[in-house]
Design a protein around this motif. Structure first.
Motif, PDB file in Angstrom:
ATOM      1  N   GLY A   1     -21.280  19.493 -15.098  1.00 12.33           N
ATOM      2  CA  GLY A   1     -20.683  20.818 -14.997  1.00 12.33           C
ATOM      3  C   GLY A   1     -21.554  21.671 -14.112  1.00 12.33           C
ATOM      4  N   TYR A   2     -22.379  22.521 -14.730  1.00 11.50           N
ATOM      5  CA  TYR A   2     -23.407  23.249 -14.008  1.00 11.50           C
ATOM      6  C   TYR A   2     -24.758  22.684 -14.425  1.00 11.50           C
ATOM      7  CZ  TYR A   2     -20.066  26.586 -12.183  1.00 11.50           C
ATOM      8  OH  TYR A   2     -19.030  27.152 -11.495  1.00 11.50           O
ATOM      9  N   ASN A   3     -25.702  22.675 -13.479  1.00 12.09           N
ATOM     10  CA  ASN A   3     -26.976  22.031 -13.777  1.00 12.09           C
ATOM     11  C   ASN A   3     -28.114  22.670 -13.005  1.00 12.09           C
ATOM     12  OD1 ASN A   3     -27.386  19.070 -11.656  1.00 12.09           O
ATOM     13  ND2 ASN A   3     -26.545  21.051 -11.110  1.00 12.09           N
ATOM     14  N   ILE A   4     -29.350  22.296 -13.395  1.00 13.23           N
ATOM     15  CA  ILE A   4     -30.525  22.532 -12.562  1.00 13.23           C
ATOM     16  C   ILE A   4     -30.799  21.215 -11.859  1.00 13.23           C
ATOM     17  CG2 ILE A   4     -32.943  23.211 -12.467  1.00 13.23           C
ATOM     18  CD1 ILE A   4     -32.566  24.636 -15.143  1.00 13.23           C
ATOM     19  N   GLU A   5     -30.899  21.267 -10.550  1.00 10.82           N
ATOM     20  CA  GLU A   5     -31.072  20.045  -9.777  1.00 10.82           C
ATOM     21  C   GLU A   5     -32.185  20.215  -8.759  1.00 10.82           C
ATOM     22  OE1 GLU A   5     -27.304  19.460  -7.889  1.00 10.82           O
ATOM     23  OE2 GLU A   5     -27.623  21.038  -6.406  1.00 10.82           O
ATOM     24  N   ALA A   6     -32.718  19.082  -8.313  1.00 10.79           N
ATOM     25  CA  ALA A   6     -33.681  19.092  -7.216  1.00 10.79           C
ATOM     26  C   ALA A   6     -32.975  19.526  -5.941  1.00 10.79           C
ATOM     27  CB  ALA A   6     -34.279  17.702  -7.042  1.00 10.79           C
ATOM     28  N   TYR A   7     -33.753  20.057  -4.992  1.00  8.37           N
ATOM     29  CA  TYR A   7     -33.151  20.403  -3.709  1.00  8.37           C
ATOM     30  C   TYR A   7     -34.134  20.161  -2.573  1.00  8.37           C
ATOM     31  CZ  TYR A   7     -30.192  22.531  -0.239  1.00  8.37           C
ATOM     32  OH  TYR A   7     -29.392  22.717   0.855  1.00  8.37           O
ATOM     33  N   TRP A   8     -33.891  19.085  -1.827  1.00 11.60           N
ATOM     34  CA  TRP A   8     -34.484  18.872  -0.500  1.00 11.60           C
ATOM     35  C   TRP A   8     -33.384  18.199   0.312  1.00 11.60           C
ATOM     36  CZ3 TRP A   8     -37.082  17.510  -5.009  1.00 11.60           C
ATOM     37  CH2 TRP A   8     -36.925  16.202  -5.472  1.00 11.60           C
TER      38      TRP A   8
ATOM     39  N   ASP B   1     -24.780  29.699  -8.784  1.00 12.35           N
ATOM     40  CA  ASP B   1     -24.377  28.858  -7.659  1.00 12.35           C
ATOM     41  C   ASP B   1     -25.423  28.967  -6.560  1.00 12.35           C
ATOM     42  OD1 ASP B   1     -23.185  27.472  -5.588  1.00 12.35           O
ATOM     43  OD2 ASP B   1     -21.193  28.319  -5.912  1.00 12.35           O
ATOM     44  N   ASP B   2     -26.168  27.880  -6.339  1.00 14.66           N
ATOM     45  CA  ASP B   2     -27.119  27.824  -5.226  1.00 14.66           C
ATOM     46  C   ASP B   2     -28.268  28.818  -5.390  1.00 14.66           C
ATOM     47  OD1 ASP B   2     -27.503  26.160  -3.089  1.00 14.66           O
ATOM     48  OD2 ASP B   2     -26.508  27.433  -1.619  1.00 14.66           O
TER      49      ASP B   2
ATOM     50  N   VAL C   1     -31.235  18.662 -15.342  1.00 15.18           N
ATOM     51  CA  VAL C   1     -30.718  18.965 -16.680  1.00 15.18           C
ATOM     52  C   VAL C   1     -29.411  19.740 -16.536  1.00 15.18           C
ATOM     53  CG1 VAL C   1     -32.086  21.104 -16.861  1.00 15.18           C
ATOM     54  CG2 VAL C   1     -31.266  19.976 -18.944  1.00 15.18           C
ATOM     55  N   ASP C   2     -28.432  19.406 -17.373  1.00 15.46           N
ATOM     56  CA  ASP C   2     -27.177  20.160 -17.400  1.00 15.46           C
ATOM     57  C   ASP C   2     -27.396  21.494 -18.107  1.00 15.46           C
ATOM     58  OD1 ASP C   2     -25.789  18.169 -16.106  1.00 15.46           O
ATOM     59  OD2 ASP C   2     -25.051  17.247 -17.960  1.00 15.46           O
ATOM     60  N   LEU C   3     -26.657  22.503 -17.677  1.00 19.37           N
ATOM     61  CA  LEU C   3     -26.745  23.817 -18.299  1.00 19.37           C
ATOM     62  C   LEU C   3     -25.686  23.961 -19.386  1.00 19.37           C
ATOM     63  CD1 LEU C   3     -27.308  26.130 -15.196  1.00 19.37           C
ATOM     64  CD2 LEU C   3     -29.007  25.296 -16.835  1.00 19.37           C
ATOM     65  N   PRO C   4     -26.034  24.630 -20.475  1.00 23.46           N
ATOM     66  CA  PRO C   4     -25.033  24.918 -21.505  1.00 23.46           C
ATOM     67  C   PRO C   4     -24.139  26.069 -21.049  1.00 23.46           C
ATOM     68  CG  PRO C   4     -27.082  25.990 -22.071  1.00 23.46           C
ATOM     69  CD  PRO C   4     -27.356  25.198 -20.808  1.00 23.46           C
TER      70      PRO C   4
ATOM     71  N   MET D   1     -30.043  26.133  -9.373  1.00 21.57           N
ATOM     72  CA  MET D   1     -28.955  26.112 -10.348  1.00 21.57           C
ATOM     73  C   MET D   1     -27.657  26.093  -9.563  1.00 21.57           C
ATOM     74  SD  MET D   1     -30.432  28.777 -13.205  1.00 21.57           S
ATOM     75  CE  MET D   1     -30.634  30.133 -12.041  1.00 21.57           C
ATOM     76  N   ASP D   2     -26.790  25.116  -9.881  1.00 19.89           N
ATOM     77  CA  ASP D   2     -25.659  24.855  -9.005  1.00 19.89           C
ATOM     78  C   ASP D   2     -24.603  24.058  -9.768  1.00 19.89           C
ATOM     79  OD1 ASP D   2     -24.918  25.313  -6.224  1.00 19.89           O
ATOM     80  OD2 ASP D   2     -24.903  23.141  -5.988  1.00 19.89           O
TER      81      ASP D   2
END
Length: 298
Positions: free
Chosen positions: A89-96, A60-61, A111-114, A83-84
């Motif tokens: 579900g849970y994913n790796i996402e961009a952050y700005w 989370d974050d 991308v979604d996380l397994p 990762m958030d």
């Protein structure tokens, strides 16, 4: 270091019982290691850190990237990936997604996380490649680590091919140019306290281009007339009159004196030409090219 809001460096909580970083509220900014996105030889920057899932196998974050301010460790000034909870579900996402530029938010899912193991270590890597002065390609991966911290299988990977081609809608905004043009940029990491789990082995790598190998081109003439002129005047990264191997150079401006004409060339791609222009493909060595003038018979 100690900070009531974290993240604190503590013995025994890292990978394989090493020293690690406890979860906390704030971002760790590596102010001793600034870099310049728009340096002449800058190609890109890679960030990496190991993060531990909580008892439910979640992140989370948890974030890697860079900060554009060193006097505020909040999320308002960071560019990177995290990762958030998100995506399906849970994913790796961009952050700005901060308020530095009044952004609606850059939180594009990459991308979604397994399903991940509980209380396990994973390595998050982000490779951010410069496309222009204010845009980038972002490639991310998450790799499972064994009990000794050795990398195993890549469990997730994905890309944003060009940040300038994002939809530019709320939640998927194109990043503000200020994230790239800040006077100073510092590597940054976040191990957020929303869930339990340590972090470790934060590192980064600036990728630069090797200086080009340049070769001198000498221009001249025989007989009576002018030397030809070369366009471009040099290859990028080379001094005037120098070129990299394979560069195609346009020659022009060959003007014979009165009573003379162009008979041929030497050292060009078309030595038999009688035109006032020609080309040279630069070899991997110093090179000479010339226009040959011949007197017109009376």
């Amino acid at each position: 270091m100690t900070d009531d809001n974290g993240s604190n460096v503590e013995a025994g909580i890292g990978v394989a019982g090493s020293t690690g970083v406890a979860d906390g509220q704030w971002i760790f900014t590596w102010v001793a290691q600034p870099f310049d996105w728009n340096a002449a030889d800058f190609v890109g920057v890679n960030f990496q850190a190991d993060f531990q899932t909580d008892g439910s196998g979640h992140f989370d974050d948890d974030r890697v990237g860079w900060m554009i301010r060193d006097d505020d460790n909040s999320s308002d000034h960071i560019f990177g990936v995290q990762m958030d909870p998100g995506g399906s579900g849970y994913n790796i996402e961009a952050y700005w997604d901060g308020d530095t530029f009044g952004d609606d938010g850059g939180r594009t899912s990459i991308v979604d996380l397994p399903t991940l193991s509980a209380n396990a270590w994973y390595r998050l890597r982000a490779e951010i490649t410069k496309l222009t002065a204010t845009s980038a390609r972002i490639d991310v991966s998450l790799t499972e680590l064994d009990g000794s911290g050795n990398p195993g299988a890549v469990v997730a990977s994905g890309s944003i091919p060009d940040t300038d081609l994002l939809p530019d809608t709320p939640g998927e905004e194109i990043p503000n140019p200020g994230y790239f043009t800040a006077t100073t940029i510092w590597p940054a990491y976040k191990n957020y306290q929303a869930i339990a789990g340590a972090a470790d082995n934060a590192c980064y790598e600036v990728v630069t281009s090797a200086p080009p190998t340049c070769y001198a081109l000498t221009l001249g003439h025989t007989g009576q007339g002018s030397d030809p002129l070369a366009t471009p005047a040099n290859s990028t990264g080379c001094a005037a009159g120098e070129y990299v191997s394979g560069e195609e150079i346009q020659l022009s401006g060959a003007v014979p004196d009165a009573g003379w004409h162009i008979d041929s060339w030497t050292g060009t791609d078309n030595d038999s030409s009688t035109a006032d222009s020609n080309t040279v493909t630069m070899p991997a060595s110093a090179h000479a090219a010339a226009v040959n003038y011949t007197e017109i018979p009376p």
